[in-house]
Write a protein that holds these residues in place. Structure first.
Motif, mmCIF file in Angstrom:
data_model
loop_
_atom_site.group_PDB
_atom_site.id
_atom_site.type_symbol
_atom_site.label_atom_id
_atom_site.label_comp_id
_atom_site.label_asym_id
_atom_site.label_seq_id
_atom_site.Cartn_x
_atom_site.Cartn_y
_atom_site.Cartn_z
ATOM 1 N N PRO B 119 0.719 -1.211 -0.054
ATOM 2 C CA PRO B 119 -0.144 0.100 0.123
ATOM 3 C C PRO B 119 0.767 1.197 0.056
ATOM 4 O O PRO B 119 0.536 2.264 -0.576
ATOM 5 N N ALA B 120 2.145 1.194 0.631
ATOM 6 C CA ALA B 120 2.906 2.417 0.939
ATOM 7 C C ALA B 120 3.508 2.780 -0.560
ATOM 8 O O ALA B 120 3.739 4.048 -0.839
ATOM 9 N N GLN B 121 3.781 1.896 -1.361
ATOM 10 C CA GLN B 121 4.332 2.020 -2.522
ATOM 11 C C GLN B 121 3.305 2.835 -3.687
ATOM 12 O O GLN B 121 3.768 3.449 -4.663
ATOM 13 N N ILE B 122 1.994 2.560 -3.532
ATOM 14 C CA ILE B 122 1.390 3.043 -4.331
ATOM 15 C C ILE B 122 0.229 4.326 -3.962
ATOM 16 O O ILE B 122 -0.993 4.355 -4.406
ATOM 17 N N HIS B 123 1.006 5.053 -3.108
ATOM 18 C CA HIS B 123 0.215 6.156 -2.490
ATOM 19 C C HIS B 123 -1.080 5.893 -1.918
ATOM 20 O O HIS B 123 -2.019 7.097 -2.151
ATOM 21 N N LEU B 124 -1.420 4.837 -1.240
ATOM 22 C CA LEU B 124 -2.712 4.872 -0.613
ATOM 23 C C LEU B 124 -3.341 5.892 0.341
ATOM 24 O O LEU B 124 -4.500 6.345 0.482
ATOM 25 N N GLU B 125 -2.268 6.405 1.182
ATOM 26 C CA GLU B 125 -2.617 7.227 2.185
ATOM 27 C C GLU B 125 -3.048 8.565 1.638
ATOM 28 O O GLU B 125 -4.016 9.217 1.947
ATOM 29 N N LYS B 126 -2.099 8.953 0.630
ATOM 30 C CA LYS B 126 -2.498 10.206 -0.243
ATOM 31 C C LYS B 126 -3.990 9.885 -0.850
ATOM 32 O O LYS B 126 -4.736 10.922 -0.855
ATOM 33 N N LEU B 127 -4.245 8.797 -1.307
ATOM 34 C CA LEU B 127 -5.556 8.541 -1.935
ATOM 35 C C LEU B 127 -6.644 8.764 -0.887
ATOM 36 O O LEU B 127 -7.682 9.460 -1.210
ATOM 37 N N VAL B 128 -6.414 8.022 0.202
ATOM 38 C CA VAL B 128 -7.658 8.140 1.346
ATOM 39 C C VAL B 128 -7.839 9.858 1.654
ATOM 40 O O VAL B 128 -8.969 10.180 1.814
ATOM 41 N N ASN B 129 -6.705 10.465 1.731
ATOM 42 C CA ASN B 129 -6.789 12.034 2.106
ATOM 43 C C ASN B 129 -7.750 12.466 1.027
ATOM 44 O O ASN B 129 -8.506 13.389 1.298
ATOM 45 N N ARG B 130 -7.274 12.310 0.119
ATOM 46 C CA ARG B 130 -8.075 12.961 -1.317
ATOM 47 C C ARG B 130 -9.575 12.617 -1.332
ATOM 48 O O ARG B 130 -10.295 13.560 -1.475
ATOM 49 N N ALA B 131 -9.724 11.238 -1.299
ATOM 50 C CA ALA B 131 -11.173 10.768 -1.364
ATOM 51 C C ALA B 131 -12.118 11.369 -0.046
ATOM 52 O O ALA B 131 -13.030 11.470 -0.201
ATOM 53 N N THR B 132 -11.429 11.589 1.045
ATOM 54 C CA THR B 132 -12.122 12.177 2.149
ATOM 55 C C THR B 132 -11.961 13.513 2.198
ATOM 56 O O THR B 132 -12.292 14.291 3.487
ATOM 57 N N ASP B 133 -11.824 14.268 1.400
ATOM 58 C CA ASP B 133 -11.366 15.886 1.564
ATOM 59 C C ASP B 133 -12.828 16.589 1.440
ATOM 60 O O ASP B 133 -12.973 17.896 1.267
ATOM 61 N N GLY B 134 -13.886 15.883 1.098
ATOM 62 C CA GLY B 134 -15.129 16.552 1.125
ATOM 63 C C GLY B 134 -15.522 16.974 -0.210
ATOM 64 O O GLY B 134 -16.926 16.919 -0.646
ATOM 65 N N THR B 135 -14.740 17.172 -1.174
ATOM 66 C CA THR B 135 -15.313 17.214 -2.628
ATOM 67 C C THR B 135 -15.551 16.050 -3.483
ATOM 68 O O THR B 135 -16.592 15.936 -4.162
ATOM 69 N N VAL B 136 -14.821 15.128 -3.140
ATOM 70 C CA VAL B 136 -15.130 13.712 -4.064
ATOM 71 C C VAL B 136 -16.190 13.118 -3.247
ATOM 72 O O VAL B 136 -16.512 12.671 -2.252
#
Lengths: 196, 196
Positions: B119-136
């Motif tokens: 998970p760390a190599q494919i930016h999953l933390e960044k994805l979760v932050n992005r997906a939960t930013d309220g816009t998505v």
């Protein structure tokens, strides 16, 4: 993704390579940029190095980094035998066979009137001078067994035989390891006519 | 011909390209050096240009010449839809379909424990932050329908659904224009189960 300009430029540059279509070019471009940056730098440097260093051997025309290529300057080759090939790739193939110990003359092409390639473009005057220099005893024609290669071999024979140069041609016949059933009729016919 | 060093270096550098074997590399090398010197220079420059200019988009990770790629900065895309793909090539394929008007998140890989990709190599933390930013509002998983792509999709689903993010997956089924007779059994079975 609106493809970035530099990436599109790379894909277009790769498409120029023989056998590389648009999809392969895109795949290679991604691979170079994403996973193989060091290899990519190496490739760019290798292209520049080859273009800068490679020239034509003054004696045989093949690719060489020196004015006279290493094969032409070798003392271990028999200068009485001169093998005529179309390209440096053909020369490599013959060398790999290990069956030839003489020198080469590389035409860097073949006679092909439709492509505007005549005797002048494939160094035939230089070949005649070389073949009649007194050292060469036999010229072995190893142009391809295609229409154009055969025409080229014929023209060279017509130029050299009147000058008393012995001219031979690679044998045609059934390839080693092949089954007769799958060999084309023209090759079989040739093998029958030239049986020995 | 004892192959000149710079020519051999070029062949070796070309062999690194995906899908290019020793014979193709030799053919390409001869072509570049003999007939396409200008194209060869262009290719070397294009490689250098791409390596120098291309970086990762800070928002979606795709290849970009600017900190934020043109697609991420476009006002015409719907920021409520976020499509997750494995590679920029997959992103291009989706864009060419013309069916998606949202934004992308490019994993630049897939979960593959055997290759050391977690998970760390494919930016999953960044994805979760992005997906939960309220816009998505919806995350569309467009990872490949391979084992690794399915595992990646599963892991992302497990991460996002507990946070209340709507997650969907591209439909599986019979490809347009294909004949049933030639479609593999697993795909047909899927198409039956997911009939509509």
């Amino acid at each position: 993704m609106t493809t970035p300009v530099s990436f599109k430029t790379l894909i277009d540059a790769l498409k120029v390579l023989p056998g590389i279509g648009p999809r392969a070019a895109q795949r290679i471009a991604f691979d170079l940029v994403q996973h193989k940056r060091d290899s990519a730098i190496g490739l760019a440097r290798a292209i520049e190095g080859a273009l800068e260093k490679l020239r034509s051997c003054e004696r045989c025309n093949t690719l060489s980094e020196t004015p006279i290529c290493s094969l032409c300057s070798s003392k271990r080759r028999d200068p009485a035998l001169l093998c005529v090939v179309e390209t440096p790739a053909d020369q490599i193939t013959l060398e790999q066979s290990g069956a030839f110990s003489g020198l080469y003359f590389v035409l860097m092409g073949r006679i092909s009137p439709l492509d505007g390639v005549g005797p002048a473009q494939i160094h035939l005057e230089k070949l005649v001078n070389r073949a009649t220099d007194g050292t060469v005893k036999e010229v072995i024609l190893a142009t391809n067994f295609t229409n154009e290669g055969e025409v080229t071999a014929h023209v060279i024979t017509e130029l050299l035989q009147p000058q008393g140069v012995k001219v031979s041609r690679l044998a045609r016949g059934i390839p080693i390891g092949s089954e007769l059933e799958y060999v084309d009729a023209a090759t079989v016919a040739q093998a029958v006519r030239e049986r020995r």
